[in-house]
Design an enzyme around this catalytic site. Structure first.
Site, PDB file in Angstrom:
ATOM      1  NE  ARG A  61      -3.170   0.067   3.077  1.00  0.00           N
ATOM      2  CZ  ARG A  61      -2.764   0.527   4.259  1.00  0.00           C
ATOM      3  NH1 ARG A  61      -2.444   1.794   4.394  1.00  0.00           N
ATOM      4  NH2 ARG A  61      -2.688  -0.266   5.301  1.00  0.00           N
ATOM      5  CE1 TYR A 113     -16.540   9.676 -17.118  1.00  0.00           C
ATOM      6  CE2 TYR A 113     -16.177  10.357 -14.853  1.00  0.00           C
ATOM      7  CZ  TYR A 113     -16.438   9.371 -15.778  1.00  0.00           C
ATOM      8  OH  TYR A 113     -16.622   8.090 -15.351  1.00  0.00           O
ATOM      9  CE  LYS A 210     -12.494   5.940 -19.014  1.00  0.00           C
ATOM     10  NZ  LYS A 210     -12.966   7.232 -18.503  1.00  0.00           N
TER      11      LYS A 210
HETATM   12  C1  LIG Z   1     -13.391   7.745 -17.224  1.00  0.00           C
HETATM   13  C2  LIG Z   1     -13.164   9.144 -16.878  1.00  0.00           C
HETATM   14  C3  LIG Z   1     -13.010   9.546 -15.546  1.00  0.00           C
HETATM   15  C4  LIG Z   1     -13.121   8.592 -14.377  1.00  0.00           C
HETATM   16  O1  LIG Z   1     -12.101   7.637 -14.388  1.00  0.00           O
HETATM   17  P1  LIG Z   1     -12.262   6.094 -13.927  1.00  0.00           P
HETATM   18  O2  LIG Z   1     -10.967   5.496 -14.325  1.00  0.00           O
HETATM   19  O3  LIG Z   1     -13.457   5.531 -14.667  1.00  0.00           O
HETATM   20  O4  LIG Z   1     -12.497   6.093 -12.457  1.00  0.00           O
HETATM   21  C5  LIG Z   1     -12.765  10.901 -15.307  1.00  0.00           C
HETATM   22  N1  LIG Z   1     -12.686  11.801 -16.308  1.00  0.00           N
HETATM   23  C6  LIG Z   1     -12.841  11.426 -17.602  1.00  0.00           C
HETATM   24  C7  LIG Z   1     -12.746  12.453 -18.675  1.00  0.00           C
HETATM   25  C8  LIG Z   1     -13.074  10.100 -17.926  1.00  0.00           C
HETATM   26  O5  LIG Z   1     -13.249   9.758 -19.209  1.00  0.00           O
END
Ligand SMILES: *Cc1c(COP(=O)(O)O)cnc(C)c1O
Length: 389
Positions: A61, A113, A210
């Protein structure tokens, strides 16, 4: 860390971004020569004969070799002083907001988002922060919302899912005038389109789920900072306290995904630009939203700011209603009707269905995350799905 190892890291940091992504900052593992880094699947580390930690690690951790490797590489790609990797994008967001003083004023966007906006609204509803949401594609709107009590300005550019472009340098200048910090959600910029820290942002956030990972198989979040200051140290301390670091296998996969970041991002960007142009004058499409189109809000800023490409994200406003837009998504055969973005495979999503009845988005908006498939297959797929409208 031995001197020779830190010398290797230092030398590798002088390389160009494509090289850093392809080989990572740590590069070849010096003990064994492993080109792909070893995966440290252990929760605990034995101390040496003097009862000292052998290297930096003691308990998972608190951090692992795989965590340092991914953080060094992402910090270099975003031209920051340091990075912290979290178990999801939202884990990074919630850890950051935990450092805000009670009652702090936060300025953010009406359109952005959904998950981040919902979290800020939840904090505001609980009286933890006070929140002003503005239409941030209008630069005057951010300035007008700022007060001496503003601690954080959180922007996302291009704006999800309208892909309007916000001027990062202007937002930074406005935030700094009142002593607030500017954090940019740069998820859809992928550290390829541009680097917000070089434009004046104090921190950059990525959902590494992403484009950074790029293969729709890892949930991860990253913060990158311009300066290692007290605030940054507090975020690092809270990540451990809240139990939010990215686990070793996810770090390993994320570093693997980063190797192809630049080729993936550029191929997807080129595909998206071609698709945006192709459907701009289509009889079944009211409007295409994409930063690379001259008709887009903030296109002039995009031209100046997104020097590494306009990105792979776009939305279509279809000449149809709520049900018709859902039907379009289900008729797609090559593009998957799924949420998320930034993978090698193209995805389509009817955002209003996903955000639910409180969504302020148009009924006819379909968001597309364009992948690296053959662009002709993607165009033909959209054509056949439009034909059913
Ligand atoms: C997916 C996303 C998030 C959140 O991230 P997670 O990895 O799903 O927790 C925040 N901002 C944007 C622009 C995103 O596409």
């Amino acid at each position: 860390m031995t001197n020779s190892l830190s010398a290797i890291l230092k030398a590798n940091l002088t390389r160009r971004p494509e090289t850093i992504a392809a080989q990572s900052v740590s590069g070849i593992e010096p003990h064994s020569g492993a080109v792909s880094p070893p995966l440290y699947l252990t929760t605990t580390y034995a101390r040496d004969e003097a009862y000292l930690p052998r290297l930096k690690e003691n308990y998972q951790r608190n951090g692992t070799p795989n965590l340092w490797a991914v953080e060094e590489t992402i910090a270099a790609l975003e031209k920051g002083a340091a990075a912290l990797a979290f178990s999801s994008g939202m884990a990074a967001v919630t850890t950051l907001t935990e450092t805000l003083p009670l009652g702090a004023h936060v300025v953010s966007q009406k359109t952005m988002y959904y998950g981040v906006r919902a979290w800020l609204q939840e904090l505001a509803a609980k009286g933890r922060i006070s929140l002003t949401l503005v239409e941030a594609s209008d630069p005057a709107a951010i300035s007008a919302a700022l007060t001496p009590a503003t601690a954080l300005v959180w922007i996302e550019t291009p704006v999800n899912p309208t892909w309007d472009v916000i001027d990062i340098a202007a937002a930074a200048a406005a935030a700094h005038k009142v002593g607030a910090m500017l954090v940019v959600d740069a998820t859809s910029l992928g550290a390829v389109a541009c680097n917000p820290l070089t434009l004046g942002a104090d921190m950059v956030f990525h959902s590494a789920t992403k484009f950074f990972n790029g293969h729709s198989d890892v949930l991860a979040g990253v913060l990158v900072t311009r300066a290692v200051d007290e605030r940054w140290k507090e975020i690092a301390r809270l990540r451990t306290a809240l139990g939010n670091p990215l686990p070793p296998f996810e770090c390993w996969l994320l570093l693997r995904g980063l190797r192809t970041l630049f080729v993936r991002f550029r191929a997807a960007s080129d595909n998206a630009m071609a698709i945006a142009r192709h459907f701009s004058n289509h009889p079944k499409v009211e409007r295409v939203l994409h930063p690379g189109l001259a008709t887009q809000n903030g296109h002039a800023t995009a031209k100046r700011q997104m020097t590494g490409g306009y990105g792979a994200m776009m939305s279509l406003l279809l000449k149809t209603d709520f049900k018709g837009a859902q039907g379009f998504c289900t008729r797609l055969k090559v593009i998957a009707p799924a949420t998320s973005l930034g993978g090698v495979e193209s995805l389509a999503e009817h955002r209003k269905t996903v955000e639910g009845p409180t969504s302020t988005l148009p009924d006819n908006l379909v968001r597309l995350s364009i992948g690296i498939e053959n662009v002709n297959d993607l165009v033909a797929d959209i054509e056949q799905a439009l034909a059913g409208l």
